[in-house]
Design an enzyme around this catalytic site. Structure first.
Site, PDB file in Angstrom:
ATOM      1  N   THR A  12      36.830  93.808  73.520  1.00  9.11           N
ATOM      2  CA  THR A  12      36.501  93.129  72.263  1.00  9.11           C
ATOM      3  C   THR A  12      35.366  93.811  71.501  1.00  9.11           C
ATOM      4  O   THR A  12      35.353  93.813  70.273  1.00  9.11           O
ATOM      5  CB  THR A  12      36.077  91.671  72.593  1.00  9.11           C
ATOM      6  OG1 THR A  12      37.197  91.010  73.168  1.00  9.11           O
ATOM      7  CG2 THR A  12      35.614  90.918  71.372  1.00  9.11           C
TER       8      THR A  12
ATOM      9  N   SER B  52      41.051  95.305  78.663  1.00 15.59           N
ATOM     10  CA  SER B  52      40.831  95.638  80.078  1.00 15.59           C
ATOM     11  C   SER B  52      41.937  95.114  80.982  1.00 15.59           C
ATOM     12  O   SER B  52      42.071  95.567  82.119  1.00 15.59           O
ATOM     13  CB  SER B  52      39.459  95.165  80.544  1.00 15.59           C
ATOM     14  OG  SER B  52      39.373  93.768  80.569  1.00 15.59           O
TER      15      SER B  52
ATOM     16  N   ASP C 153      37.309  91.057  80.633  1.00 12.93           N
ATOM     17  CA  ASP C 153      38.269  90.423  81.546  1.00 12.93           C
ATOM     18  C   ASP C 153      38.344  91.102  82.918  1.00 12.93           C
ATOM     19  O   ASP C 153      38.345  90.438  83.943  1.00 12.93           O
ATOM     20  CB  ASP C 153      39.665  90.381  80.915  1.00 12.93           C
ATOM     21  CG  ASP C 153      39.729  89.405  79.739  1.00 12.93           C
ATOM     22  OD1 ASP C 153      38.814  88.556  79.629  1.00 12.93           O
ATOM     23  OD2 ASP C 153      40.678  89.492  78.945  1.00 12.93           O
TER      24      ASP C 153
HETATM   25  N1  ASP Z   1      40.638  90.899  76.484  1.00  9.26           N
HETATM   26  C1  ASP Z   1      39.375  91.570  76.312  1.00  9.26           C
HETATM   27  C2  ASP Z   1      39.255  92.635  77.387  1.00  9.26           C
HETATM   28  O1  ASP Z   1      38.942  92.329  78.493  1.00  9.26           O
HETATM   29  C3  ASP Z   1      38.273  90.591  76.367  1.00  9.26           C
HETATM   30  C4  ASP Z   1      36.887  91.161  76.150  1.00  9.26           C
HETATM   31  O2  ASP Z   1      36.666  92.326  75.925  1.00  9.26           O
HETATM   32  O3  ASP Z   1      35.958  90.391  76.219  1.00  9.26           O
HETATM   33  O4  ASP Z   1      39.485  93.769  77.118  1.00  9.26           O
END
Ligand code: ASP
Length: 342
Positions: free
Chosen positions: A12, A56, A88
């Site tokens: 993110t 991730s 994540d």
């Molecule tokens: N879905 C994202 C990831 O883990 C969530 C984040 O970055 O906080 O890449």
């Protein structure tokens, strides 16, 4: 001035809203960081590298290998490393690197954010500044900084998908707290051993994990017996309990371990540790061949199994012997002493 390598891997942190769908897409991270947080150049001389750009959840073992190699190859040129990573799967990557880079003497600090850097009220800015600041200190470990605390990476769990304090390390105190001042708990930091940094990047993914719940039918686990798996981690109840009467898992554990595979027991309770000597069902699990992971987290247990299977070419006996020996501060030493006394 210290030299830090800032490695972007996705998440993110670096995303920006793209019209008209408002979907998030990765921009040029270096430009974005320098335009939003130009003052990082006052903390250290920061170089950037973008080695991949993934949510991730899409991280694979070859990404860990790529990242570990990147740090290994750049190690002599930098005083510390900060890795921007999706939240994540962050604890898995941090645990993997803690095993894959034995002998590390410089900080390797993972961070990320709940909101993208470009958004108002984002936590990305302070997470980045504090991580870079911490990476200028003598912290010889793989750690995660998030919110206001620095944690040992392989002890950490993601505990919130919305809060800015998204991580915790239930069984190990924070390595540092950041408030008005930065307070580093130096007595908790790993003591670097005599050996220089090495890159141990052989990993074996023949590992599986599931969470036990009342009513789980052992017949659903039969397929695992015929699979090529070498180890299964069962996230059990409390100190490591599973059903041993109706729907007993004991016959399945016996069959699985007799086939030369490992059954490792972790706990669904984040605080505390597994102890298979405390209850009759724990004792039965142990007698059937189950191994207690003591106070290791489930993600770290999974990653450590992959690492040990990789190091010992799938030789299950050696993996079993090494599993509860601390490699990078991931398990409390007294747990190992208990194991030896048993
Ligand atoms: N879905 C994202 C990831 O883990 C969530 C984040 O970055 O906080 O890449």
């Amino acid at each position: 001035m210290k030299k830090i390598l800032l490695i972007h891997t996705g998440g993110t942190f670096g995303m920006v809203p793209v019209e008209p769908s408002q979907m998030l897409a990765p921009p040029d991270i270096q430009d974005q960081v320098l335009s939003h947080v130009p003052e990082i150049q006052q903390i250290a001389r920061v170089d950037f590298s973008v080695i991949f750009n993934l949510d991730s959840a899409n991280i694979q073992i070859h990404h860990w290998q790529q990242l570990a190699r990147h740090i290994y190859e750049n190690y002599p040129r930098y005083d510390g490393f900060v890795i921007i990573h999706g939240t994540d799967a962050m604890v898995y990557t941090a645990a993997a690197l803690s095993f894959m880079l034995p002998g590390i003497r410089k900080p390797v600090i993972f961070t990320g954010s709940q909101r993208p850097l470009a958004q108002i009220r984002s936590d990305a800015r302070s997470n980045l500044i504090n991580s870079l600041e911490l990476a200028t200190h003598p912290i010889p470990e793989v750690a995660i900084f998030f919110g206001t605390r620095l944690f040992r990476g392989n002890r950490t769990l993601k505990i919130s998908s919305t809060h800015y304090d998204a991580f915790d390390s239930p069984n190990f105190p924070p390595l540092a707290e950041v408030g008005l001042d930065i307070e580093i708990a130096r007595h908790l930091l790993l003591k670097p051993g005599p050996n220089p940094l090495a890159l141990k990047d052989a990993l074996d993914t023949r590992v599986f994990s599931f969470q036990f719940f009342p009513g789980l039918k052992p017949e659903y686990l039969k397929a695992l017996l015929e699979s090529p798996l070498k180890a299964v981690v069962i996230e059990a109840l409390g100190v490591g309990n599973l059903a041993v009467q109706e729907n007993s898992l004991i016959p399945w554990i016996k069959d699985f371990t007799r086939a030369g595979k490992l059954v490792v027991i972790t706990s669904q309770s984040p605080y505390g540790r597994t102890d298979l000597n405390l209850y009759e069902c724990g004792q039965m699990i142990q007698d059937a061949g189950g191994i207690s992971a003591h106070d290791m987290t489930t993600p770290t247990t999974i990653v450590k199994l992959m690492f040990l299977l990789g190091q010992y070419a799938g030789e299950v006996g050696r993996v079993r012997d090494e599993l509860t020996v601390p490699l990078a501060g991931e398990i409390s030493p007294e747990e190992t002493e208990n194991r030896i006394q048993e």
